[in-house]
Structure formats: structure tokens, C-alpha cells
Write a protein that holds these residues in place. Structure first.
Motif, PDB file in Angstrom:
ATOM      1  N   ASN A 286      95.019 -58.970  46.254  1.00 25.17           N
ATOM      2  CA  ASN A 286      94.842 -57.932  47.278  1.00 25.17           C
ATOM      3  C   ASN A 286      95.691 -56.678  47.085  1.00 25.17           C
ATOM      4  O   ASN A 286      95.515 -55.697  47.805  1.00 25.17           O
ATOM      5  CB  ASN A 286      95.157 -58.527  48.655  1.00 25.17           C
ATOM      6  CG  ASN A 286      94.130 -59.561  49.082  1.00 25.17           C
ATOM      7  OD1 ASN A 286      93.069 -59.227  49.602  1.00 25.17           O
ATOM      8  ND2 ASN A 286      94.429 -60.828  48.824  1.00 25.17           N
ATOM      9  N   ALA A 287      96.609 -56.700  46.108  1.00 18.39           N
ATOM     10  CA  ALA A 287      97.526 -55.566  45.919  1.00 18.39           C
ATOM     11  C   ALA A 287      96.791 -54.268  45.612  1.00 18.39           C
ATOM     12  O   ALA A 287      97.194 -53.196  46.077  1.00 18.39           O
ATOM     13  CB  ALA A 287      98.528 -55.875  44.811  1.00 18.39           C
ATOM     14  N   GLY A 288      95.706 -54.352  44.851  1.00 22.60           N
ATOM     15  CA  GLY A 288      94.969 -53.140  44.498  1.00 22.60           C
ATOM     16  C   GLY A 288      94.468 -52.392  45.717  1.00 22.60           C
ATOM     17  O   GLY A 288      94.737 -51.203  45.891  1.00 22.60           O
ATOM     18  N   GLU A 289      93.773 -53.100  46.587  1.00 26.65           N
ATOM     19  CA  GLU A 289      93.209 -52.475  47.787  1.00 26.65           C
ATOM     20  C   GLU A 289      94.294 -52.064  48.769  1.00 26.65           C
ATOM     21  O   GLU A 289      94.276 -50.955  49.316  1.00 26.65           O
ATOM     22  CB  GLU A 289      92.236 -53.458  48.456  1.00 26.65           C
ATOM     23  CG  GLU A 289      91.326 -52.814  49.499  1.00 26.65           C
ATOM     24  CD  GLU A 289      90.444 -51.717  48.928  1.00 26.65           C
ATOM     25  OE1 GLU A 289      90.304 -50.693  49.616  1.00 26.65           O
ATOM     26  OE2 GLU A 289      89.933 -51.860  47.811  1.00 26.65           O
ATOM     27  N   LEU A 290      95.262 -52.949  48.978  1.00 26.38           N
ATOM     28  CA  LEU A 290      96.290 -52.670  49.985  1.00 26.38           C
ATOM     29  C   LEU A 290      97.269 -51.595  49.533  1.00 26.38           C
ATOM     30  O   LEU A 290      97.809 -50.860  50.360  1.00 26.38           O
ATOM     31  CB  LEU A 290      97.033 -53.959  50.344  1.00 26.38           C
ATOM     32  CG  LEU A 290      96.184 -55.003  51.084  1.00 26.38           C
ATOM     33  CD1 LEU A 290      96.951 -56.297  51.278  1.00 26.38           C
ATOM     34  CD2 LEU A 290      95.707 -54.472  52.437  1.00 26.38           C
ATOM     35  N   SER A 291      97.505 -51.480  48.228  1.00 24.50           N
ATOM     36  CA  SER A 291      98.392 -50.412  47.751  1.00 24.50           C
ATOM     37  C   SER A 291      97.779 -49.044  48.051  1.00 24.50           C
ATOM     38  O   SER A 291      98.481 -48.105  48.430  1.00 24.50           O
ATOM     39  CB  SER A 291      98.687 -50.556  46.257  1.00 24.50           C
ATOM     40  OG  SER A 291      97.503 -50.450  45.489  1.00 24.50           O
ATOM     41  N   LYS A 292      96.461 -48.916  47.923  1.00 21.51           N
ATOM     42  CA  LYS A 292      95.782 -47.658  48.283  1.00 21.51           C
ATOM     43  C   LYS A 292      95.933 -47.367  49.769  1.00 21.51           C
ATOM     44  O   LYS A 292      96.150 -46.225  50.169  1.00 21.51           O
ATOM     45  CB  LYS A 292      94.290 -47.733  47.932  1.00 21.51           C
ATOM     46  CG  LYS A 292      94.000 -47.550  46.464  1.00 21.51           C
ATOM     47  CD  LYS A 292      92.526 -47.315  46.198  1.00 21.51           C
ATOM     48  CE  LYS A 292      91.694 -48.549  46.438  1.00 21.51           C
ATOM     49  NZ  LYS A 292      90.288 -48.391  46.060  1.00 21.51           N
ATOM     50  N   ASP A 293      95.814 -48.413  50.579  1.00 19.15           N
ATOM     51  CA  ASP A 293      95.907 -48.247  52.039  1.00 19.15           C
ATOM     52  C   ASP A 293      97.255 -47.686  52.470  1.00 19.15           C
ATOM     53  O   ASP A 293      97.349 -46.985  53.482  1.00 19.15           O
ATOM     54  CB  ASP A 293      95.686 -49.594  52.752  1.00 19.15           C
ATOM     55  CG  ASP A 293      94.241 -50.064  52.675  1.00 19.15           C
ATOM     56  OD1 ASP A 293      93.383 -49.260  52.248  1.00 19.15           O
ATOM     57  OD2 ASP A 293      93.970 -51.221  53.031  1.00 19.15           O
ATOM     58  N   VAL A 294      98.324 -48.027  51.723  1.00 25.21           N
ATOM     59  CA  VAL A 294      99.660 -47.553  52.123  1.00 25.21           C
ATOM     60  C   VAL A 294     100.156 -46.397  51.250  1.00 25.21           C
ATOM     61  O   VAL A 294     101.326 -46.040  51.280  1.00 25.21           O
ATOM     62  CB  VAL A 294     100.690 -48.706  52.125  1.00 25.21           C
ATOM     63  CG1 VAL A 294     100.348 -49.727  53.198  1.00 25.21           C
ATOM     64  CG2 VAL A 294     100.804 -49.383  50.763  1.00 25.21           C
ATOM     65  N   GLY A 295      99.249 -45.792  50.471  1.00 22.46           N
ATOM     66  CA  GLY A 295      99.591 -44.556  49.773  1.00 22.46           C
ATOM     67  C   GLY A 295     100.038 -44.693  48.338  1.00 22.46           C
ATOM     68  O   GLY A 295     100.552 -43.738  47.754  1.00 22.46           O
ATOM     69  N   TYR A 296      99.833 -45.872  47.709  1.00 26.45           N
ATOM     70  CA  TYR A 296     100.216 -46.053  46.323  1.00 26.45           C
ATOM     71  C   TYR A 296      98.980 -46.106  45.429  1.00 26.45           C
ATOM     72  O   TYR A 296      97.855 -46.010  45.903  1.00 26.45           O
ATOM     73  CB  TYR A 296     101.057 -47.313  46.159  1.00 26.45           C
ATOM     74  CG  TYR A 296     102.420 -47.202  46.826  1.00 26.45           C
ATOM     75  CD1 TYR A 296     103.430 -46.454  46.246  1.00 26.45           C
ATOM     76  CD2 TYR A 296     102.678 -47.816  48.049  1.00 26.45           C
ATOM     77  CE1 TYR A 296     104.669 -46.334  46.855  1.00 26.45           C
ATOM     78  CE2 TYR A 296     103.907 -47.705  48.668  1.00 26.45           C
ATOM     79  CZ  TYR A 296     104.910 -46.958  48.062  1.00 26.45           C
ATOM     80  OH  TYR A 296     106.123 -46.824  48.674  1.00 26.45           O
ATOM     81  N   ILE A 297      99.216 -46.300  44.149  1.00 26.70           N
ATOM     82  CA  ILE A 297      98.140 -46.243  43.177  1.00 26.70           C
ATOM     83  C   ILE A 297      97.942 -47.637  42.571  1.00 26.70           C
ATOM     84  O   ILE A 297      98.891 -48.208  42.017  1.00 26.70           O
ATOM     85  CB  ILE A 297      98.469 -45.219  42.052  1.00 26.70           C
ATOM     86  CG1 ILE A 297      98.569 -43.815  42.645  1.00 26.70           C
ATOM     87  CG2 ILE A 297      97.422 -45.256  40.956  1.00 26.70           C
ATOM     88  CD1 ILE A 297      99.904 -43.423  43.163  1.00 26.70           C
ATOM     89  N   PRO A 298      96.752 -48.215  42.713  1.00 20.10           N
ATOM     90  CA  PRO A 298      96.528 -49.571  42.180  1.00 20.10           C
ATOM     91  C   PRO A 298      96.501 -49.599  40.665  1.00 20.10           C
ATOM     92  O   PRO A 298      96.185 -48.602  40.008  1.00 20.10           O
ATOM     93  CB  PRO A 298      95.166 -49.951  42.752  1.00 20.10           C
ATOM     94  CG  PRO A 298      94.483 -48.655  43.026  1.00 20.10           C
ATOM     95  CD  PRO A 298      95.563 -47.663  43.372  1.00 20.10           C
ATOM     96  N   LEU A 299      96.836 -50.755  40.110  1.00 22.11           N
ATOM     97  CA  LEU A 299      96.685 -50.980  38.675  1.00 22.11           C
ATOM     98  C   LEU A 299      95.198 -51.178  38.369  1.00 22.11           C
ATOM     99  O   LEU A 299      94.403 -51.482  39.266  1.00 22.11           O
ATOM    100  CB  LEU A 299      97.426 -52.254  38.257  1.00 22.11           C
ATOM    101  CG  LEU A 299      98.897 -52.411  38.632  1.00 22.11           C
ATOM    102  CD1 LEU A 299      99.398 -53.770  38.145  1.00 22.11           C
ATOM    103  CD2 LEU A 299      99.747 -51.308  38.062  1.00 22.11           C
ATOM    104  N   PRO A 300      94.789 -51.055  37.109  1.00 23.58           N
ATOM    105  CA  PRO A 300      93.414 -51.434  36.755  1.00 23.58           C
ATOM    106  C   PRO A 300      93.188 -52.917  37.083  1.00 23.58           C
ATOM    107  O   PRO A 300      94.119 -53.730  36.984  1.00 23.58           O
ATOM    108  CB  PRO A 300      93.374 -51.190  35.238  1.00 23.58           C
ATOM    109  CG  PRO A 300      94.461 -50.207  34.971  1.00 23.58           C
ATOM    110  CD  PRO A 300      95.541 -50.505  35.968  1.00 23.58           C
TER     111      PRO A 300
END
Length: 319
Positions: A286-300
Motif C-alpha cells: 500500500n505504500a505506493g498509493e498512500l505515499s501519494k496521498d500524503v505528498g510523497y512520490i511512490p517507487l515503481p
């Protein structure tokens, strides 16, 4: 004899009911096995928003697992981690040699997992109408150790800027953000002037910069995203052009040198606990989606899949 048979029958009925009770609740809300226990996480304030977002989602799936997320800074988190006080450590930089040694002394092995990318935001007060960008050399001139007591005013950076004191704000020395900024800008991790307002709490830095027209500070881009109305984001010249941090510029590498990976570290002794294994797998899913939600950039996506495989191997080797 009859009395004994009746008592035995009652015992069997009660036992059967007990079995049913035990089986009820062996599944989480999404059909996974229900777990219980406590997972302790501490460390970077920069990684905190991602881990806390993951923890909130995980609590909905596994309500009996208590996930606590502290904010001691990357360095403070590694101190606790090396003493075996936490299961996971949030980090906005890789672990240092002295921290590795502390882990070795306590027989703690670990796995490093990348969870997202971040850009460091350079910020001023919204009423600052003279700064539109900095070069890395200008930032170094402001923040290097030799600047203390000497570079005190804005017009010492550019003559056309105001003859007013610069009031500096930044993360504390235990912060991985501080380490990364000083390495990228000054050229040596942990090396800077000491006469600035420091805090491990990024909300304190937001308040400081937002309350002072002549302020200048830096912290992770996610905290700027939460406070856009109170702060002014400044671009940094990357040697070719002025670039501001964003999802796109951090991902494509044009926001340099102030972009970096973010990590969690998993303690080898913790993977004996099924709730920790479940949480880390949930994190990577879930880190990819949730990192976007809190303003970060997901890994591939393939990076998260590869790390799940690494984690699986790590778990199996520590059984």
C-alpha cells in the motif's frame, strides 16, 4: 453414574462452545487471519506521514493489532532500534556505520526497505517578494559552519535583497532530513552553522517560518503540501534550470540535489511475530498509493514487488 454422565455431557457442550468462540474472530475484516499484539515504530518525522497512513489502514483490517508510531528523528529512532526497543525504524537516510555497530553489539540484524521518494522543500514567508530561487552555492553560503556569526543578512547573499537579518529554521541534528540537506548542500553530513531554530517537529518549523517575514527554512515536501497557504516554496537551480520540488520533478530526477529515498528498517527478531510480518507486507502493498496521498512520490511497482521478495527471504532466514 447418571450424574457423572450428565457432567461429562455438559463439559463436552461447553468445550464445543469454547471452540466455536475461538474460531470466531480468526479472520480479519478483509478475510485474512485475525492477529493481535503491538508493533512499535519510531524514527524519522519525514517518513512518519506514510507509516501513520499505512498504520491507519492496517488498523481497519487488523483492529486487534496496536501500531504505535513515534517521532524521534532518524537518529533517535535508530538508537531505540539498535537497543531492540522497536520493531521498525523510519529513516530518511541510510543507516550510519556507528548505528550499524550499535545493532551488531546487541545482536540485531535488519532489513532496509525503500518505501518512497521525497524532495526537500526550501521555504520562506509568503510576503517574501525578493527571493524566487536559490543556487546550491547560495544555500551553502547561508548554511555552512563558517557562516555562523558572519552571514546574517539577506543582502549578503544578493546585494539587491533587503538589509534585514535572515532568521533560519531547520530540522534538529538527530533528523535524517538535516543529515541529507547538509550533505547535499554543504558537502558533509551533519555539518552546518548552529545558530538556527531547530526542531524534530516539522509543524514547529512551519509555524516559525509562517510567523516571520525574514525567515528561511527547509523540510520534507509533504509538510509544505499540508501548509501551502502559510508558506512560499522556492525553486533551486540544478545547474541547468530552476526547479521546484513536485511529484514529477522528484521522480524524473530534475529536482537535484534535494531529492532522496525514504526507508523503513525491520528488526530480525520481530519477524517471529506474525503481526509484524503481516504489517510489513501490507506496508509494501500500500505504500505506493498512500505515499501519494500524503505528498510523497511512490517507487515503481516492480520495486515494491522486488522488496516483498527480499522481505520474504529475510523472514524465512530468521525463523
Amino acid at each position: 453414574m447418571k450424574r457423572i454422565l450428565v457432567l461429562m455431557s455438559l463439559a463436552l457442550i461447553i468445550g464445543a462452545c469454547g471452540d466455536k468462540k475461538e474460531k470466531k474472530g480468526t479472520e480479519g475484516t478483509d478475510g485474512t487471519a485475525a492477529l493481535s499484539g503491538t508493533i512499535k515504530v519510531d524514527g524519522s518525522s519525514t517518513v512518519f506521514p506514510i507509516t501513520e497512513a499505512v498504520a491507519e489502514e492496517f488498523r481497519a483490517v487488523q483492529p486487534k493489532v496496536n501500531v504505535t508510531v513515534g517521532v524521534s528523528g532518524t537518529g533517535g529512532g535508530f538508537k531505540k532500534f539498535s537497543r531492540g526497543e522497536t520493531n521498525l525504524s523510519n529513516a530518511s537516510r541510510p543507516i550510519k556505520d556507528k548505528e550499524k555497530e550499535a545493532c551488531e553489539e546487541n545482536n540485531i540484524t535488519y532489513l532496509e526497505l525503500e518505501v518512497a521518494y521525497d524532495g526537500l522543500a526550501v521555504l520562506v514567508h509568503p510576503e517574501n517578494d525578493w527571493v524566487d530561487s536559490f543556487t546550491v552555492e547560495e544555500l551553502k553560503k547561508i548554511w555552512e559552519p563558517s557562516a555562523q556569526g558572519k552571514i546574517m543578512k539577506w543582502n549578503q547573499i544578493r546585494p539587491e535583497w533587503p538589509n534585514q537579518e535572515i532568521h533560519l529554521f531547520g530540522p534538529g541534528v538527530a533528523s535524517g532530513t538535516y543529515d541529507y540537506f547538509t550533505e547535499a548542500v554543504v558537502g558533509e553530513s551533519g555539518s552546518s552553522r548552529g545558530d538556527f531554530t531547530a526542531s524534530e517537529d516539522d509543524h514547529v518549523l512551519v509555524q516559525g517560518i509562517a510567523g516571520d517575514k525574514y525567515s528561511l527554512g527547509f523540510f520534507g515536501i509533504a509538510y509544505y503540501a499540508e501548509n501551502k497557504d502559510k508558506l512560499k516554496l522556492i525553486g533551486v537551480h540544478n545547474g541547468e534550470e530552476v526547479v521546484k520540488p513536485s511529484l514529477e520533478t522528484v521522480k524524473n530526477g530534475t529536482y537535484r540535489p534535494l531529492s532522496r529515498p525514504l526507508f523503513i528498517y525491520v528488526n530480525s527478531t520481530s519477524v517471529a511475530s506474525p503481526e509484524v510480518v503481516e504489517f510489513v507486507n501490507f506496508y509494501l502493498d500500500n505504500a505506493g498509493e498512500l505515499s501519494k496521498d500524503v505528498g510523497y512520490i511512490p517507487l515503481p511497482s516492480e520495486n515494491y514487488r522486488a522488496q516483498k521478495e527480499s522481505f520474504k527471504t529475510f523472514v524465512e532466514s530468521n525463523k
